[in-house]
Scaffold this motif. Structure first.
Motif, PDB file in Angstrom:
ATOM      1  N   HIS A  13      -4.720   9.098   7.435  1.00  0.00           N
ATOM      2  CA  HIS A  13      -4.182   8.114   6.496  1.00  0.00           C
ATOM      3  C   HIS A  13      -4.557   6.683   6.888  1.00  0.00           C
ATOM      4  O   HIS A  13      -4.826   5.856   6.028  1.00  0.00           O
ATOM      5  CB  HIS A  13      -2.663   8.262   6.419  1.00  0.00           C
ATOM      6  CG  HIS A  13      -2.240   9.559   5.830  1.00  0.00           C
ATOM      7  ND1 HIS A  13      -2.312   9.831   4.490  1.00  0.00           N
ATOM      8  CD2 HIS A  13      -1.775  10.700   6.412  1.00  0.00           C
ATOM      9  CE1 HIS A  13      -1.893  11.066   4.253  1.00  0.00           C
ATOM     10  NE2 HIS A  13      -1.568  11.618   5.415  1.00  0.00           N
ATOM     11  N   LEU A  14      -4.558   6.423   8.197  1.00  0.00           N
ATOM     12  CA  LEU A  14      -4.891   5.069   8.658  1.00  0.00           C
ATOM     13  C   LEU A  14      -6.345   4.731   8.303  1.00  0.00           C
ATOM     14  O   LEU A  14      -6.640   3.614   7.877  1.00  0.00           O
ATOM     15  CB  LEU A  14      -4.652   4.956  10.169  1.00  0.00           C
ATOM     16  CG  LEU A  14      -4.700   3.539  10.735  1.00  0.00           C
ATOM     17  CD1 LEU A  14      -3.602   2.672  10.139  1.00  0.00           C
ATOM     18  CD2 LEU A  14      -4.566   3.556  12.261  1.00  0.00           C
ATOM     19  N   PHE A  63     -10.429  12.408   3.597  1.00  0.00           N
ATOM     20  CA  PHE A  63      -9.632  13.538   4.081  1.00  0.00           C
ATOM     21  C   PHE A  63     -10.530  14.766   4.307  1.00  0.00           C
ATOM     22  O   PHE A  63     -10.357  15.493   5.279  1.00  0.00           O
ATOM     23  CB  PHE A  63      -8.523  13.885   3.079  1.00  0.00           C
ATOM     24  CG  PHE A  63      -7.400  12.886   3.065  1.00  0.00           C
ATOM     25  CD1 PHE A  63      -6.752  12.522   4.241  1.00  0.00           C
ATOM     26  CD2 PHE A  63      -6.967  12.307   1.885  1.00  0.00           C
ATOM     27  CE1 PHE A  63      -5.713  11.608   4.236  1.00  0.00           C
ATOM     28  CE2 PHE A  63      -5.937  11.394   1.863  1.00  0.00           C
ATOM     29  CZ  PHE A  63      -5.307  11.043   3.048  1.00  0.00           C
ATOM     30  N   LYS A  80       1.145   3.842  -3.096  1.00  0.00           N
ATOM     31  CA  LYS A  80       0.341   5.060  -2.998  1.00  0.00           C
ATOM     32  C   LYS A  80       1.051   6.273  -2.398  1.00  0.00           C
ATOM     33  O   LYS A  80       0.519   7.370  -2.448  1.00  0.00           O
ATOM     34  CB  LYS A  80      -0.914   4.764  -2.154  1.00  0.00           C
ATOM     35  CG  LYS A  80      -1.928   3.892  -2.868  1.00  0.00           C
ATOM     36  CD  LYS A  80      -2.505   4.636  -4.046  1.00  0.00           C
ATOM     37  CE  LYS A  80      -3.510   3.819  -4.824  1.00  0.00           C
ATOM     38  NZ  LYS A  80      -3.824   4.419  -6.105  1.00  0.00           N
ATOM     39  N   TYR A  81       2.184   6.089  -1.776  1.00  0.00           N
ATOM     40  CA  TYR A  81       2.865   7.233  -1.144  1.00  0.00           C
ATOM     41  C   TYR A  81       4.237   7.406  -1.765  1.00  0.00           C
ATOM     42  O   TYR A  81       4.898   6.420  -2.077  1.00  0.00           O
ATOM     43  CB  TYR A  81       3.019   7.007   0.361  1.00  0.00           C
ATOM     44  CG  TYR A  81       1.710   7.162   1.104  1.00  0.00           C
ATOM     45  CD1 TYR A  81       1.406   8.346   1.747  1.00  0.00           C
ATOM     46  CD2 TYR A  81       0.773   6.134   1.122  1.00  0.00           C
ATOM     47  CE1 TYR A  81       0.190   8.510   2.399  1.00  0.00           C
ATOM     48  CE2 TYR A  81      -0.431   6.276   1.765  1.00  0.00           C
ATOM     49  CZ  TYR A  81      -0.727   7.460   2.404  1.00  0.00           C
ATOM     50  OH  TYR A  81      -1.924   7.618   3.045  1.00  0.00           O
ATOM     51  N   LYS A  82       4.638   8.668  -1.905  1.00  0.00           N
ATOM     52  CA  LYS A  82       5.975   8.919  -2.417  1.00  0.00           C
ATOM     53  C   LYS A  82       6.815   9.454  -1.264  1.00  0.00           C
ATOM     54  O   LYS A  82       6.609  10.562  -0.792  1.00  0.00           O
ATOM     55  CB  LYS A  82       5.920   9.927  -3.568  1.00  0.00           C
ATOM     56  CG  LYS A  82       7.194   9.911  -4.371  1.00  0.00           C
ATOM     57  CD  LYS A  82       6.990  10.432  -5.771  1.00  0.00           C
ATOM     58  CE  LYS A  82       8.222  10.189  -6.622  1.00  0.00           C
ATOM     59  NZ  LYS A  82       8.053  10.658  -7.979  1.00  0.00           N
ATOM     60  N   PHE A  83       7.733   8.654  -0.820  1.00  0.00           N
ATOM     61  CA  PHE A  83       8.584   9.020   0.321  1.00  0.00           C
ATOM     62  C   PHE A  83      10.024   8.690  -0.042  1.00  0.00           C
ATOM     63  O   PHE A  83      10.270   7.862  -0.948  1.00  0.00           O
ATOM     64  CB  PHE A  83       8.145   8.257   1.572  1.00  0.00           C
ATOM     65  CG  PHE A  83       8.069   6.770   1.376  1.00  0.00           C
ATOM     66  CD1 PHE A  83       9.171   5.956   1.580  1.00  0.00           C
ATOM     67  CD2 PHE A  83       6.885   6.164   0.954  1.00  0.00           C
ATOM     68  CE1 PHE A  83       9.098   4.596   1.374  1.00  0.00           C
ATOM     69  CE2 PHE A  83       6.810   4.800   0.748  1.00  0.00           C
ATOM     70  CZ  PHE A  83       7.928   4.007   0.967  1.00  0.00           C
ATOM     71  N   GLU A  96      -9.895  10.987  -1.038  1.00  0.00           N
ATOM     72  CA  GLU A  96     -10.052  12.420  -0.812  1.00  0.00           C
ATOM     73  C   GLU A  96     -11.293  12.740   0.014  1.00  0.00           C
ATOM     74  O   GLU A  96     -11.279  13.654   0.842  1.00  0.00           O
ATOM     75  CB  GLU A  96     -10.099  13.144  -2.153  1.00  0.00           C
ATOM     76  CG  GLU A  96      -8.748  13.086  -2.853  1.00  0.00           C
ATOM     77  CD  GLU A  96      -8.731  13.784  -4.182  1.00  0.00           C
ATOM     78  OE1 GLU A  96      -9.799  14.244  -4.633  1.00  0.00           O
ATOM     79  OE2 GLU A  96      -7.649  13.869  -4.775  1.00  0.00           O
ATOM     80  N   TYR A 120       0.823  -1.207   0.000  1.00  0.00           N
ATOM     81  CA  TYR A 120       0.000   0.000   0.000  1.00  0.00           C
ATOM     82  C   TYR A 120       0.861   1.262   0.000  1.00  0.00           C
ATOM     83  O   TYR A 120       0.693   2.145  -0.850  1.00  0.00           O
ATOM     84  CB  TYR A 120      -0.941  -0.005   1.210  1.00  0.00           C
ATOM     85  CG  TYR A 120      -1.718   1.270   1.386  1.00  0.00           C
ATOM     86  CD1 TYR A 120      -2.595   1.707   0.395  1.00  0.00           C
ATOM     87  CD2 TYR A 120      -1.573   2.046   2.535  1.00  0.00           C
ATOM     88  CE1 TYR A 120      -3.301   2.883   0.546  1.00  0.00           C
ATOM     89  CE2 TYR A 120      -2.283   3.222   2.696  1.00  0.00           C
ATOM     90  CZ  TYR A 120      -3.135   3.646   1.691  1.00  0.00           C
ATOM     91  OH  TYR A 120      -3.829   4.810   1.839  1.00  0.00           O
ATOM     92  N   VAL A 121       1.795   1.344   0.945  1.00  0.00           N
ATOM     93  CA  VAL A 121       2.576   2.590   1.019  1.00  0.00           C
ATOM     94  C   VAL A 121       3.514   2.738  -0.175  1.00  0.00           C
ATOM     95  O   VAL A 121       3.745   3.845  -0.655  1.00  0.00           O
ATOM     96  CB  VAL A 121       3.356   2.728   2.359  1.00  0.00           C
ATOM     97  CG1 VAL A 121       2.406   2.921   3.514  1.00  0.00           C
ATOM     98  CG2 VAL A 121       4.291   1.570   2.613  1.00  0.00           C
ATOM     99  N   VAL A 122       4.039   1.613  -0.679  1.00  0.00           N
ATOM    100  CA  VAL A 122       4.928   1.713  -1.841  1.00  0.00           C
ATOM    101  C   VAL A 122       4.130   2.118  -3.092  1.00  0.00           C
ATOM    102  O   VAL A 122       4.617   2.878  -3.930  1.00  0.00           O
ATOM    103  CB  VAL A 122       5.691   0.379  -2.066  1.00  0.00           C
ATOM    104  CG1 VAL A 122       6.464   0.402  -3.375  1.00  0.00           C
ATOM    105  CG2 VAL A 122       6.651   0.114  -0.910  1.00  0.00           C
ATOM    106  N   PHE A 144      -6.690   3.910   4.713  1.00  0.00           N
ATOM    107  CA  PHE A 144      -6.202   2.554   4.437  1.00  0.00           C
ATOM    108  C   PHE A 144      -7.230   1.498   4.860  1.00  0.00           C
ATOM    109  O   PHE A 144      -7.566   0.603   4.077  1.00  0.00           O
ATOM    110  CB  PHE A 144      -4.876   2.335   5.179  1.00  0.00           C
ATOM    111  CG  PHE A 144      -4.396   0.911   5.144  1.00  0.00           C
ATOM    112  CD1 PHE A 144      -4.025   0.317   3.943  1.00  0.00           C
ATOM    113  CD2 PHE A 144      -4.322   0.158   6.310  1.00  0.00           C
ATOM    114  CE1 PHE A 144      -3.588  -1.006   3.906  1.00  0.00           C
ATOM    115  CE2 PHE A 144      -3.893  -1.160   6.282  1.00  0.00           C
ATOM    116  CZ  PHE A 144      -3.528  -1.743   5.070  1.00  0.00           C
ATOM    117  N   TRP A 170      -7.016   7.315  -6.342  1.00  0.00           N
ATOM    118  CA  TRP A 170      -6.805   8.031  -5.074  1.00  0.00           C
ATOM    119  C   TRP A 170      -7.997   8.916  -4.710  1.00  0.00           C
ATOM    120  O   TRP A 170      -8.180   9.294  -3.556  1.00  0.00           O
ATOM    121  CB  TRP A 170      -5.514   8.864  -5.164  1.00  0.00           C
ATOM    122  CG  TRP A 170      -5.143   9.494  -3.867  1.00  0.00           C
ATOM    123  CD1 TRP A 170      -5.223  10.812  -3.535  1.00  0.00           C
ATOM    124  CD2 TRP A 170      -4.655   8.813  -2.696  1.00  0.00           C
ATOM    125  NE1 TRP A 170      -4.810  11.004  -2.243  1.00  0.00           N
ATOM    126  CE2 TRP A 170      -4.453   9.786  -1.694  1.00  0.00           C
ATOM    127  CE3 TRP A 170      -4.373   7.485  -2.392  1.00  0.00           C
ATOM    128  CZ2 TRP A 170      -3.983   9.487  -0.429  1.00  0.00           C
ATOM    129  CZ3 TRP A 170      -3.899   7.174  -1.127  1.00  0.00           C
ATOM    130  CH2 TRP A 170      -3.713   8.170  -0.168  1.00  0.00           C
TER     131      TRP A 170
END
Lengths: 306, 329
Positions: free
Chosen positions: A207-208, A201, A124-127, A198, A120-122, A211, A194
């Motif tokens: 974020h949790l 949010f 959907k998120y750019k870190f 929204e 999920y984080v890989v 998910f 995504w």
């Protein structure tokens, strides 16, 4: 014109149809050949020892001899050294079923949840480090590092993970961001827009919550396929118990040892051994047949891009 | 609300603006999901492999202490590998044979059978259920039933048909490797006959229609010019993973024979498994680590090369050989 095309097939099309049927017959014969050992196992598990030796091994039993199954249910038990080495433990069939379920459900569910979180984080998120992690996962998948089992054994013994089922489960997802499961989950999350998040949010959710309430439910078909296949694989897994948890017995390990030692020590017969095979196979066959459509529709693997 | 990926791209990577609090929160959330698996990875993968590297140059003594052994384990492995009839040589050769049989026999058959299932040949639903049986029923159950069947039962059957000298295929060392090889091909179709047809189904139906309009009407043409190029990424994944597993896959030898397989049937995966687990003797571990390191040095670069070549010839990639040709055309 279209009718003419349909009515007068070209020689290439005719050859295609003949080839399709010929190959189809070969495929069907192959598929049926997979049934032969299963048929052999089931019919012979219902024979007594006299019938087994006197009649053809492929003939149907004259009467259903259920004592082989009664024997397995009542007598299949093993004594082994306890995990602290201080004494012995006796495993009966219900206990083996219990450990089969704990291992199959616990190990599969825990590994899969960690893999879902990673994917999920890989996806959907750019870190910082995301692309590196994804590429590392691909590299680890295709780069064979051979011969490290000895070191793994030494480390697991030192840390007390060896021969401890709970710790084996907790340390299992050490390559959670690699492998076919991760790829399938990553692709599933990539396919979820995504925009769904929204709304959460806007409602003040974090974020949790996104998910748990939005993203995870959206990839449920993929999750259940992997869960079912993982559960079936872990139910049938005897090697983890043999190599890493020798003080525990699941049904697969019990049956493996039963057939290995039975004719030498226990004096059991081939029909009884085949009955034990049927006992270990039945739950997963039922599970697969019940969920076959879900599995066959959702099991897909893409390319190794990264 | 902005999509995190886009937002981070704008704020933290593309421009050199200060990282916003929201971005930091997203990073913290992402890392909180990754911290546990990364910790496990560090301990149970990175540390284990570093230790395995060191172990290859050591001896493990009876009391568990380690002493420097230099290149002794490497020398032993290489000597056995090139010996006339050493176990390692047999294992190495058999592993390559198994891979080649998988590549040249199993994979083409898997693709052809998958295409038939995709085209909904007769009894396709029944076939899809049946082919999964080797994966559903425990491998040792399937192996042991096969062993009993291909061993004594088949021998009895053949004798009753007049073939008096028909051997026991599982006991005779001349036939046992061939029989296990047959088993590996016979039981290898299960998941591939689910995955490949699903990949074929994901191809846009419009492509078939336009191909038919262009005069592509036979099954072979459709398979060769549409299906194969468009499922190439899936095919490539299996080719790469198969190559990578060449020296670690022990096949069905453990369920067939536990630790007492005839030497003629050995492969590298089985050889390493037996060395580690048959006696659980830590004194064997350095030899395995050295063997593994040498094999890794050979297989790992070759695997990466295979992947590179497959990437280059991938017809679906715009930057591949065919993609560039398309652009030029």
């Amino acid at each position: 014109m279209a009718k003419n095309v349909k009515l007068h097939k070209s020689s290439g099309e005719k050859a295609s149809i003949i080839l399709k049927y010929a190959l189809g017959v070969i495929l069907l014969i192959y598929a049926l050949s997979l049934l032969v050992p299963i048929y052999w196992m089931i019919i012979n598990s219902f024979k007594d020892i006299v019938q087994y030796y006197q009649e053809s091994e492929f003939s149907f039993p004259k009467s259903l001899y259920l004592d082989n199954y009664k024997f397995i249910l009542n007598n299949m038990s093993f004594e082994t050294t306890s995990k602290d080495g201080s004494g012995t433990v006796i495993y009966t069939l219900p206990w083996m079923f219990y450990y089969s379920f704990i291992w199959a459900f616990g190990n599969t569910a825990f590994c899969l949840i960690i893999q879902v979180m990673c994917a999920y984080v890989v996806a959907k998120y750019k870190f910082p480090g995301r692309n590196f992690l994804y590429s590392l996962g691909i590299i680890l998948m295709i780069l064979p590092i051979i011969g490290s089992t000895g070191s793994a054994m030494l480390l697991r013994r030192q840390l007390g993970v060896y021969n401890n089922m709970l710790l084996m489960i907790l340390t299992a997802p050490c390559l959670a961001f690699s492998g076919i499961n991760f790829m399938m989950l990553h692709a599933a999350f990539k396919g979820v827009p995504w925009e769904y998040a929204e709304a959460v949010f806007i409602d003040g959710g974090g974020h949790l919550r996104v998910f748990i309430t939005i993203m995870f439910p959206m990839i449920m078909p993929t999750f259940w396929v992997l869960m079912l296949l993982g559960f079936i694989g872990a139910w049938n897994d005897y090697s983890s118990f043999m190599f890493w948890m020798p003080s525990y017995y699941n049904v697969a390990m019990g049956v493996y040892r039963f057939q290995y030692e039975s004719r030498l020590e226990l004096g059991t017969t081939m029909p009884q051994i085949l009955a034990s095979f049927a006992v270990v196979s039945l739950p997963v066959v039922i599970l697969y047949v019940a969920f076959q459509k879900l599995i066959t529709a959702n099991f897909m693997v893409g390319g190794l891009k990264g | 609300m902005i999509k995190p990926a886009e937002k981070v791209t704008g704020d933290a990577f593309s421009s050199k603006k200060r990282v916003s609090r929201k971005t930091v929160k997203e990073w913290i959330f992402a890392y909180s999901f990754l911290v546990y698996p990364l910790l496990l990875f560090a301990v149970f993968y990175v540390y284990v492999n570093i230790d395995s590297f060191i172990l290859a140059f050591q001896d493990v003594n009876i009391d568990g202490s380690r002493t420097f052994a230099g290149w002794a384990h490497f020398k032993y492995f290489l000597t056995e590998l090139f010996a006339e009839s050493g176990l390692i040589k047999i294992s190495f050769t058999n592993s390559i044979k198994i891979y080649l049989v998988g590549l040249c026999i199993s994979m083409p058959l898997q693709l052809i059978f998958s295409y038939l299932l995709f085209k909904k040949c007769f009894a396709h639903r029944l076939i899809r259920i049946l082919v999964m049986m080797p994966s559903i029923i425990s491998s040792f159950v399937f192996c042991l039933v096969f062993r009993s069947f291909a061993g004594s039962s088949l021998q009895s059957l053949m004798k009753s048909l007049g073939f008096i000298n028909f051997p026991n295929l599982m006991d005779n060392s001349n036939y046992v490797f061939g029989t296990t090889l047959f088993y590996s091909v016979w039981s290898s179709f299960s998941s591939s006959l689910i995955i490949y047809p699903n990949a074929m189904r994901s191809v846009d139906p419009g492509i078939y229609e336009s191909a038919q309009i262009d005069g592509m009407c036979t099954m072979f043409q459709e398979f060769r010019y549409i299906i194969l190029p468009l499922i190439f990424p899936t095919l490539s994944t299996f080719l790469v993973l198969g190559f990578a597993a060449m020296m670690t896959d022990s096949g069905a030898l453990v369920p067939f024979f536990m630790y007492s397989a005839p030497s003629t049937a050995y492969n590298m995966g089985y050889y390493l498994t037996v060395q580690i687990f048959s006696e659980s003797n830590p004194m064997n571990y350095p030899g395995v680590a050295a063997a593994g390191m040498l094999l890794t040095v050979v297989v790992a670069p070759l695997t990466l090369l295979v992947r590179y070549v497959l990437d280059r010839i991938d017809p679906t990639r715009e930057d591949g050989i065919y993609g560039k040709k398309r652009k030029t055309a």
